[in-house]
Design an enzyme around this catalytic site. Sequence first.
Site, PDB file in Angstrom:
ATOM      1  CD  GLU A 143      -2.433   1.933   0.490  1.00 48.05           C
ATOM      2  OE1 GLU A 143      -3.386   1.100  -0.137  1.00 48.05           O
ATOM      3  OE2 GLU A 143      -2.149   3.106  -0.085  1.00 48.05           O
TER       4      GLU A 143
ATOM      5  CD  GLN B 195     -13.030   3.335   3.192  1.00 47.89           C
ATOM      6  OE1 GLN B 195     -13.695   3.960   2.853  1.00 47.89           O
ATOM      7  NE2 GLN B 195     -11.811   2.927   2.353  1.00 47.89           N
TER       8      GLN B 195
ATOM      9  CE1 TYR C 131     -30.666  19.959  16.310  1.00 47.31           C
ATOM     10  CE2 TYR C 131     -28.059  19.865  16.766  1.00 47.31           C
ATOM     11  CZ  TYR C 131     -29.487  20.573  16.851  1.00 47.31           C
ATOM     12  OH  TYR C 131     -29.300  21.919  17.317  1.00 47.31           O
TER      13      TYR C 131
END
Length: 514
Positions: free
Chosen positions: A33, A113, A205
């Site tokens: 990566e 993620q 909320y």
Amino acid sequence: MDSTPVLVVGGGLVGLSAAMFLAWRGVPTVLVERHAGSSPHPRAIGYTPRTMELFRAVGLGGRIPQSPPGFKLRRARVESLAGAWFEESAWTPENPHAPSIEYSPCTGTALAQDRLEPILRERAVELGADIRLSTELVRFEQDAEGVTAWLRERGGREYSLRAAYVIAADGHRSPLREALGIGREGRGHMRTVRSVLFRAPLDAYLQAGVTQFQVEQPGFSAFLTTYGDGRWVLIFSDDEERDEATLRSLVSRAVGRSDLEVELITTGRWELSALIADRFASGRVFLAGDAAHTLPPSRGGYGANTGIEDVHNLAWKLFSVLSGASSPALLDTYDAERRPIAWLRHEQIFARADYKAEAAGTAGDARIFDDDAMELGQLYRSTAVLGASDTLPPAARPEQWAGQPGTRAPHAWVSDGDGRRSTLDLLQRGWVLFTGDARWRAAVEQAGLGLQCLRIGAEVQPSDADAFREALGLGKEGASLVRPDGYVAWRSLDLPVDPAGVLTKALRQVSSAP
Ligand SMILES: Cc1cc2nc3c(=O)[nH]c(=O)nc-3n(C[C@H](O)[C@H](O)[C@H](O)COP(=O)(O)OP(=O)(O)OC[C@H]3O[C@@H](n4cnc5c(N)ncnc54)[C@H](O)[C@@H]3O)c2cc1C
């Protein structure tokens, strides 16, 4: 030269899942990566029950918090969080006639993620994968025996690595796909959008249970959602670069308050496109995840979830070929099985409400499948399945399939001597034959490939044996052959005259035995 059976390029959700699934099967795997870790701006948050089934199988069930049963993501149109709230738009598509069947031992999950990736990375390393961060593949060449990859570490060191197979999980721009000259088709690029990720104390909320907000004000519309950990993302529908003062003012407008302390974390720029690669493989290189199919974020969750099942499909096939149990012909079934799934999802995205207006003719009058059918009832057709005819629909709910070859073997709670387990916990390792008839046992012993016989009423004791046989579509004498990824490969509705001959022939065919 250093060598490895499998090299995975890309350490996003799909590459990490590939390394984890392969390592779990004992396949030595190197993953490279180019970045040092996860992107500071998460994208995905929603993972389906099917993805959680795959993670459960490799021992991650307890490490990833799951949503409560029956949980539905809710979206509302609002003036702002603190202002007026208008109508809710339903998760697509609600099916009022869906039976209340427990299809899975898993529910979906909501996890940013950048919190899920470290869990996958850690599990892959625990299982023996060699994860090399800050390492970029700069070029590669393949020949009849393998692939040579030239890798560059961030510090500048360059070296080469020889791999028998490569998985290109290198994202939507996929340098590997481009180098292979594989084109893409589909709805295409729709637009480029910008986002701002911020932290603010807005949990109050969320109490109504709505977590996604389409903000509509005169002259301003944007999409607002939370990663559930104090972080929120505001996604604009255009590609305009905004300075910090403008971003702060738009966050205030979306929230409907200017008295809150808001920390701007980072910004993002996303290409919304729907494109499917023309081939998912070229020689020894396999495309997976966004490299193979870029699908716009939708309420089907077809991005990362589709990619994760791609590599689950590929991992057992690579294992089987590398171990010599299957010929390389088995690897051709990866494209045959997964590319139609990508197209099915492409079609569903534009047939469903979220993107219907933008279909530009790509969905036609496509039939809409409900989420249980899309996630748990997709059909594979390939040489690794016997008896999935072209006349069957591409997806249906598990009870509608009733054990049809080419579909996921159904979940049921069974007792196997060690307590209560899902049938899925007994699958996804090797080949399994479910049967209620002891006369298949000798056939299993002759068939090879380590095939395991799970006799209903003996090794597996469902609370309702008849219901379980019905879920597999079997009579008392029939048998169902399940692949190492939990998909039914073949079934016999009765006991043939020569069960050993018939079973051995079927197993050889669906496993591409050499
Ligand atoms: C706003 C937004 C929200 C989303 N929400 C969801 C959701 O809720 N659920 C869902 O399922 N999907 C969602 N998606 C889609 C999902 O994020 C993607 O489908 C998924 O992250 C793709 O994963 P991937 O591993 O295939 O690719 P990527 O995450 O793009 O990873 C590719 C990796 O490859 C590396 N790389 C590239 N080239 C090289 C090279 N040469 N050498 C080494 N490394 C290389 C890159 O650095 C990168 O880390 C969302 C997308 C967006 C934009």
